[in-house]
Design a protein around this motif. Structure first.
Motif, PDB file in Angstrom:
ATOM      1  N   GLY A  41      44.400  48.522  36.246  1.00 50.72           N
ATOM      2  CA  GLY A  41      43.378  47.768  37.107  1.00 50.72           C
ATOM      3  C   GLY A  41      42.516  48.637  37.904  1.00 50.72           C
ATOM      4  N   ILE A  44      39.162  46.812  43.265  1.00 50.96           N
ATOM      5  CA  ILE A  44      39.223  47.400  44.565  1.00 50.96           C
ATOM      6  C   ILE A  44      40.728  48.202  44.969  1.00 50.96           C
ATOM      7  CG2 ILE A  44      39.227  46.573  47.161  1.00 50.96           C
ATOM      8  CD1 ILE A  44      36.583  46.469  45.339  1.00 50.96           C
ATOM      9  N   ASN A  68      37.261  47.367  32.014  1.00 47.25           N
ATOM     10  CA  ASN A  68      35.819  47.134  31.662  1.00 47.25           C
ATOM     11  C   ASN A  68      35.301  48.538  32.132  1.00 47.25           C
ATOM     12  OD1 ASN A  68      35.748  44.421  30.963  1.00 47.25           O
ATOM     13  ND2 ASN A  68      36.231  44.271  33.210  1.00 47.25           N
ATOM     14  N   CYS A  74      33.152  41.308  43.711  1.00 52.77           N
ATOM     15  CA  CYS A  74      33.048  39.975  44.078  1.00 52.77           C
ATOM     16  C   CYS A  74      32.096  39.781  45.426  1.00 52.77           C
ATOM     17  CB  CYS A  74      34.402  39.265  44.294  1.00 52.77           C
ATOM     18  SG  CYS A  74      35.076  38.979  42.770  1.00 52.77           S
ATOM     19  N   ASP A 107      40.484  50.605  28.616  1.00 56.80           N
ATOM     20  CA  ASP A 107      41.207  49.722  27.644  1.00 56.80           C
ATOM     21  C   ASP A 107      41.762  48.737  28.258  1.00 56.80           C
ATOM     22  OD1 ASP A 107      42.367  49.095  25.400  1.00 56.80           O
ATOM     23  OD2 ASP A 107      43.434  51.215  24.908  1.00 56.80           O
ATOM     24  N   VAL A 109      45.452  46.827  29.351  1.00 60.10           N
ATOM     25  CA  VAL A 109      47.123  47.079  29.214  1.00 60.10           C
ATOM     26  C   VAL A 109      47.598  45.663  28.622  1.00 60.10           C
ATOM     27  CG1 VAL A 109      49.037  47.548  30.701  1.00 60.10           C
ATOM     28  CG2 VAL A 109      47.081  48.927  30.944  1.00 60.10           C
ATOM     29  N   GLY A 137      44.593  41.884  40.028  1.00 55.98           N
ATOM     30  CA  GLY A 137      43.791  40.696  40.639  1.00 55.98           C
ATOM     31  C   GLY A 137      44.414  39.440  40.050  1.00 55.98           C
ATOM     32  N   TRP A 160      34.279  33.514  40.076  1.00 49.16           N
ATOM     33  CA  TRP A 160      35.199  33.916  40.760  1.00 49.16           C
ATOM     34  C   TRP A 160      35.639  35.472  40.614  1.00 49.16           C
ATOM     35  CZ3 TRP A 160      34.276  31.744  45.343  1.00 49.16           C
ATOM     36  CH2 TRP A 160      35.126  32.174  46.242  1.00 49.16           C
ATOM     37  N   CYS A 193      40.237  35.620  48.821  1.00 50.04           N
ATOM     38  CA  CYS A 193      39.140  35.249  49.892  1.00 50.04           C
ATOM     39  C   CYS A 193      38.876  34.051  50.276  1.00 50.04           C
ATOM     40  CB  CYS A 193      37.785  35.961  49.401  1.00 50.04           C
ATOM     41  SG  CYS A 193      36.684  36.409  50.647  1.00 50.04           S
ATOM     42  N   GLY A 325      47.350  44.572  46.110  1.00 54.36           N
ATOM     43  CA  GLY A 325      46.068  43.598  45.895  1.00 54.36           C
ATOM     44  C   GLY A 325      46.257  42.000  45.938  1.00 54.36           C
ATOM     45  N   LYS A 335      44.550  37.511  50.848  1.00 56.44           N
ATOM     46  CA  LYS A 335      44.028  38.156  49.416  1.00 56.44           C
ATOM     47  C   LYS A 335      42.573  38.286  49.389  1.00 56.44           C
ATOM     48  CE  LYS A 335      47.334  35.473  46.832  1.00 56.44           C
ATOM     49  NZ  LYS A 335      48.477  36.791  46.860  1.00 56.44           N
ATOM     50  N   SER A 336      42.471  39.695  50.077  1.00 53.64           N
ATOM     51  CA  SER A 336      40.902  40.004  50.341  1.00 53.64           C
ATOM     52  C   SER A 336      40.736  41.467  49.694  1.00 53.64           C
ATOM     53  CB  SER A 336      40.703  40.185  51.750  1.00 53.64           C
ATOM     54  OG  SER A 336      41.117  41.324  52.516  1.00 53.64           O
ATOM     55  N   TYR A 338      39.411  43.870  51.475  1.00 52.03           N
ATOM     56  CA  TYR A 338      39.502  45.031  52.496  1.00 52.03           C
ATOM     57  C   TYR A 338      41.243  45.093  52.491  1.00 52.03           C
ATOM     58  CZ  TYR A 338      38.267  47.607  56.577  1.00 52.03           C
ATOM     59  OH  TYR A 338      38.045  48.513  57.544  1.00 52.03           O
ATOM     60  N   ALA A 340      43.387  44.519  49.822  1.00 51.09           N
ATOM     61  CA  ALA A 340      43.578  45.495  48.610  1.00 51.09           C
ATOM     62  C   ALA A 340      43.325  46.957  48.919  1.00 51.09           C
ATOM     63  CB  ALA A 340      42.883  44.775  47.322  1.00 51.09           C
ATOM     64  N   TYR A 370      33.518  39.201  56.285  1.00 53.03           N
ATOM     65  CA  TYR A 370      32.198  38.658  56.719  1.00 53.03           C
ATOM     66  C   TYR A 370      31.557  37.537  56.241  1.00 53.03           C
ATOM     67  CZ  TYR A 370      32.105  42.710  59.456  1.00 53.03           C
ATOM     68  OH  TYR A 370      32.390  44.212  60.349  1.00 53.03           O
TER      69      TYR A 370
HETATM   70  P1  FAD Z   1      40.334  43.094  41.286  1.00 45.23           P
HETATM   71  O1  FAD Z   1      39.339  43.782  42.467  1.00 45.23           O
HETATM   72  O2  FAD Z   1      39.774  41.920  40.736  1.00 45.23           O
HETATM   73  O3  FAD Z   1      40.722  44.182  40.203  1.00 45.23           O
HETATM   74  C1  FAD Z   1      41.313  43.723  39.316  1.00 45.23           C
HETATM   75  C2  FAD Z   1      40.788  44.818  37.983  1.00 45.23           C
HETATM   76  O4  FAD Z   1      42.096  44.938  37.195  1.00 45.23           O
HETATM   77  C3  FAD Z   1      39.740  44.227  37.419  1.00 45.23           C
HETATM   78  O5  FAD Z   1      38.613  45.382  37.198  1.00 45.23           O
HETATM   79  C4  FAD Z   1      40.293  43.783  36.004  1.00 45.23           C
HETATM   80  O6  FAD Z   1      39.341  44.127  34.926  1.00 45.23           O
HETATM   81  C5  FAD Z   1      41.526  44.935  35.771  1.00 45.23           C
HETATM   82  N1  FAD Z   1      42.504  44.370  35.021  1.00 45.23           N
HETATM   83  C6  FAD Z   1      43.173  43.132  35.205  1.00 45.23           C
HETATM   84  N2  FAD Z   1      44.181  43.215  34.001  1.00 45.23           N
HETATM   85  C7  FAD Z   1      43.942  44.266  33.314  1.00 45.23           C
HETATM   86  C8  FAD Z   1      44.619  44.980  32.266  1.00 45.23           C
HETATM   87  N3  FAD Z   1      45.674  44.028  31.759  1.00 45.23           N
HETATM   88  N4  FAD Z   1      44.251  46.196  31.663  1.00 45.23           N
HETATM   89  C9  FAD Z   1      43.294  46.673  32.434  1.00 45.23           C
HETATM   90  N5  FAD Z   1      42.567  46.304  33.381  1.00 45.23           N
HETATM   91  C10 FAD Z   1      42.928  45.133  34.011  1.00 45.23           C
HETATM   92  N6  FAD Z   1      36.917  40.467  50.038  1.00 45.23           N
HETATM   93  C11 FAD Z   1      36.629  41.069  51.056  1.00 45.23           C
HETATM   94  O7  FAD Z   1      37.340  41.864  51.483  1.00 45.23           O
HETATM   95  N7  FAD Z   1      35.449  40.896  51.860  1.00 45.23           N
HETATM   96  C12 FAD Z   1      34.854  39.903  51.480  1.00 45.23           C
HETATM   97  O8  FAD Z   1      33.813  39.734  51.932  1.00 45.23           O
HETATM   98  C13 FAD Z   1      34.983  39.245  50.014  1.00 45.23           C
HETATM   99  N8  FAD Z   1      34.101  38.321  49.484  1.00 45.23           N
HETATM  100  C14 FAD Z   1      34.376  37.710  48.262  1.00 45.23           C
HETATM  101  C15 FAD Z   1      33.584  36.905  47.704  1.00 45.23           C
HETATM  102  C16 FAD Z   1      33.739  36.319  46.620  1.00 45.23           C
HETATM  103  C17 FAD Z   1      33.029  35.250  46.115  1.00 45.23           C
HETATM  104  C18 FAD Z   1      35.179  36.433  45.863  1.00 45.23           C
HETATM  105  C19 FAD Z   1      35.504  35.858  44.895  1.00 45.23           C
HETATM  106  C20 FAD Z   1      36.028  37.138  46.411  1.00 45.23           C
HETATM  107  C21 FAD Z   1      35.520  38.065  47.779  1.00 45.23           C
HETATM  108  N9  FAD Z   1      36.416  39.032  48.303  1.00 45.23           N
HETATM  109  C22 FAD Z   1      36.246  39.625  49.489  1.00 45.23           C
HETATM  110  C23 FAD Z   1      38.077  39.293  47.504  1.00 45.23           C
HETATM  111  C24 FAD Z   1      37.806  40.507  46.943  1.00 45.23           C
HETATM  112  O9  FAD Z   1      37.028  40.637  45.793  1.00 45.23           O
HETATM  113  C25 FAD Z   1      39.493  40.661  46.070  1.00 45.23           C
HETATM  114  O10 FAD Z   1      40.304  40.376  47.147  1.00 45.23           O
HETATM  115  C26 FAD Z   1      39.632  42.056  45.650  1.00 45.23           C
HETATM  116  O11 FAD Z   1      38.711  42.284  44.691  1.00 45.23           O
HETATM  117  C27 FAD Z   1      40.965  42.038  45.235  1.00 45.23           C
HETATM  118  O12 FAD Z   1      41.214  43.368  44.474  1.00 45.23           O
HETATM  119  P2  FAD Z   1      42.213  43.614  43.352  1.00 45.23           P
HETATM  120  O13 FAD Z   1      42.584  45.180  43.157  1.00 45.23           O
HETATM  121  O14 FAD Z   1      43.492  42.832  43.602  1.00 45.23           O
HETATM  122  O15 FAD Z   1      41.686  42.794  42.127  1.00 45.23           O
END
Ligand code: FAD
Length: 436
Positions: A41, A44, A68, A74, A107, A109, A137, A160, A193, A325, A335-336, A338, A340, A370
């Motif tokens: 993944g 963030i 991707n 987001c 690819d 997983v 995520g 989302w 978020c 994350g 769950k944000s 920042y 993560a 914010y």
């Molecule tokens: P993600 O960033 O979603 O990353 C997950 C990645 O894993 C994706 O790229 C996905 O393609 C990949 N993936 C998943 N499964 C697989 C697999 N099997 N094989 C390969 N790749 C895979 N947070 C803030 O701190 N401040 C904000 O202002 C804020 N605003 C937001 C506004 C909106 C509308 C939303 C929806 C969210 C917001 N967030 C904000 C929250 C923030 O986007 C998430 O908390 C953050 O993206 C979490 O990071 P993550 O690494 O857990 O997941």
């Protein structure tokens, strides 16, 4: 390394990295067989972890597997919905990470063999690891609203996960006639978020007020209150007539019958607890759970999230796998993005320490969120967290909310901070030139 032992240096470097998003730590190599970390993944959490592992110890072979080619944040995607910014401005590639020596594989997983420590992809590739970090995520609980599933989400978007979904909702808002109704269905807790559904409502309200002033927004919420409730409702009163007969925004809480139980796509109608509602645009943000690969790997608890050790993010269910994350349970952290980003640094520092038989540095986390409710009117929630007696705790005296009393200068400054935070965190995550 004179005067300062390698282990002490490592601890100091990692502690600083965990506490700051903008710090650069000089890479150095450690003798012996190359350790391998596979990161699943590249959002963030995952991209930050991959980058910081390489910065903390350049001898580690880091492979990041992301489904991707591009990542769309987001954060700031609500502005894309209403035409205030372009999709391109929230799109990030992996060139910066590649330059720092992270091996990038695009690819999906599809399996992780935790006994053999082997990651398998849809494309048939296999990667062995000493440690694996998952940051997949969230996924959606498609069974939580009758008639709503992944296929229907092409017509009734959740938006989302930023990308195609953002564009679908944007097109629908643009096409909606003046006088139409936008229905927003926020999810139950816990979800990605907490303030973002209400920021979305505010930004859509501003768009409608200025372009389609006879239109309305209806929020049907399963909850009875929400993050920064007073700051949001004050802003809605200030800008959108909230609480008056002519309010642009109406919010129906769970106690008032706001819980949506079923969707009829053809009729563009939702069935809530006591009444049915029709709308021109419907945005359903479903209930959430950890990304599906966490389930397939047996890393989730009965609530659908991944329990971890808060000091290292190592799974409590499988050794040598760390989950960071949105997918992990690390209360009281929200769950944000920042968080993560902070989780990733804590996790990377713990892995580097473990590889070098050292003690993981004292972790710390930062979160700031914010909410842009109208041009020049932005507020935030900030919190710093530490680690005490095996638990993540809020740091006393740190953090806080923007004061409720409206101060135009302060709100305008918060707007500048919001955009500067966006530039800086994306630079930190994806290894781009510093933002400011
Ligand atoms: P993600 O960033 O979603 O990353 C997950 C990645 O894993 C994706 O790229 C996905 O393609 C990949 N993936 C998943 N499964 C697989 C697999 N099997 N094989 C390969 N790749 C895979 N947070 C803030 O701190 N401040 C904000 O202002 C804020 N605003 C937001 C506004 C909106 C509308 C939303 C929806 C969210 C917001 N967030 C904000 C929250 C923030 O986007 C998430 O908390 C953050 O993206 C979490 O990071 P993550 O690494 O857990 O997941």
């Amino acid at each position: 390394m004179s005067g300062l032992t390698r282990r002490k240096f490592l601890g100091a470097a990692a502690a600083v990295a965990a506490a700051s998003s903008c710090v650069t730590v000089s890479p150095f190599a450690i003798g012996g067989a190359r350790k391998k970390v596979v990161v699943v993944g590249g959002g963030i959490g995952g991209a930050t972890a991959a980058r910081y592992l390489r910065m903390m110890d350049a001898s580690i072979q880091v492979t990041l597997i992301e489904a991707n080619k591009d990542y769309y944040t987001c954060f700031m995607s609500n502005e894309v919905l209403v035409g205030e910014r372009t999709m391109d401005s929230i799109r990030f590639g992996y060139g910066g990470l590649r330059e720092q020596g992270v091996g990038i594989v695009h690819d999906r997983v599809v399996g992780i063999d935790t006994d053999r420590r082997m990651v398998r992809t849809r494309g048939g590739q296999r990667f062995s690891y000493d440690r694996c970090i998952l940051s997949p995520g969230v996924d959606f609980r498609w069974d939580s609203i009758d008639g709503y599933d992944a296929g229907v989400a092409q017509k009734i978007p959740h938006a989302w996960k930023a990308g195609e979904q953002t564009l679908i909702l944007r097109r629908q808002l643009k096409a909606m006639p003046d006088g139409g109704t936008v229905l927003i269905v926020p999810p139950p807790n816990p979800y990605r978020c907490p303030p973002a559904p209400y920021e979305r409502a505010s930004q859509i309200a501003h768009y409608l007020k200025t372009r389609k002033p006879r239109s309305k927004i209806l929020i049907l919420d399963p909850k009875d209150s929400f993050s920064m409730h007073d700051l949001f409702t004050d802003a809605w009163k200030r800008h959108y007539g909230y609480g008056t007969d002519n309010s642009l925004i109406s919010w129906i809480s769970g106690a008032e019958g706001g819980r949506v139980e079923a969707l009829d796509v053809k009729a563009m109608q939702v069935q809530a607890l006591v009444e049915d509602f029709t709308a021109d645009v419907i945005n359903i943000i479903p209930a959430q759970k950890a990304g599906s690969i966490a389930f397939d790997t047996g890393l989730t608890n009965d609530k659908g999230w991944c329990p971890v050790d808060g000091g290292s993010f190592e799974s409590l269910l499988h050794e040598n796998i760390h989950v960071i994350g949105d997918a992990c349970v690390a209360e009281p952290l929200p769950k944000s993005g920042y968080v993560a980003n902070s989780d990733a640094k804590v996790c990377a520092a713990a892995i580097v320490a473990a590889f070098n038989h050292g003690k993981a540095p004292q972790p710390s986390w930062i979160n700031s969120c914010y909410s842009i409710v109208a041009p020049g009117d932005v507020f935030s929630a900030v919190m710093v967290y530490g680690y005490k007696d095996g638990k993540i705790v809020k740091a006393k005296g740190a953090g806080g909310l923007t004061p409720r009393a409206f101060d135009a200068d302060m709100r305008a400054r918060e707007e500048q901070y919001a955009y500067s935070w966006f530039r800086n965190i994306t630079a930190d995550v994806f290894g781009l030139p510093a933002g400011i």
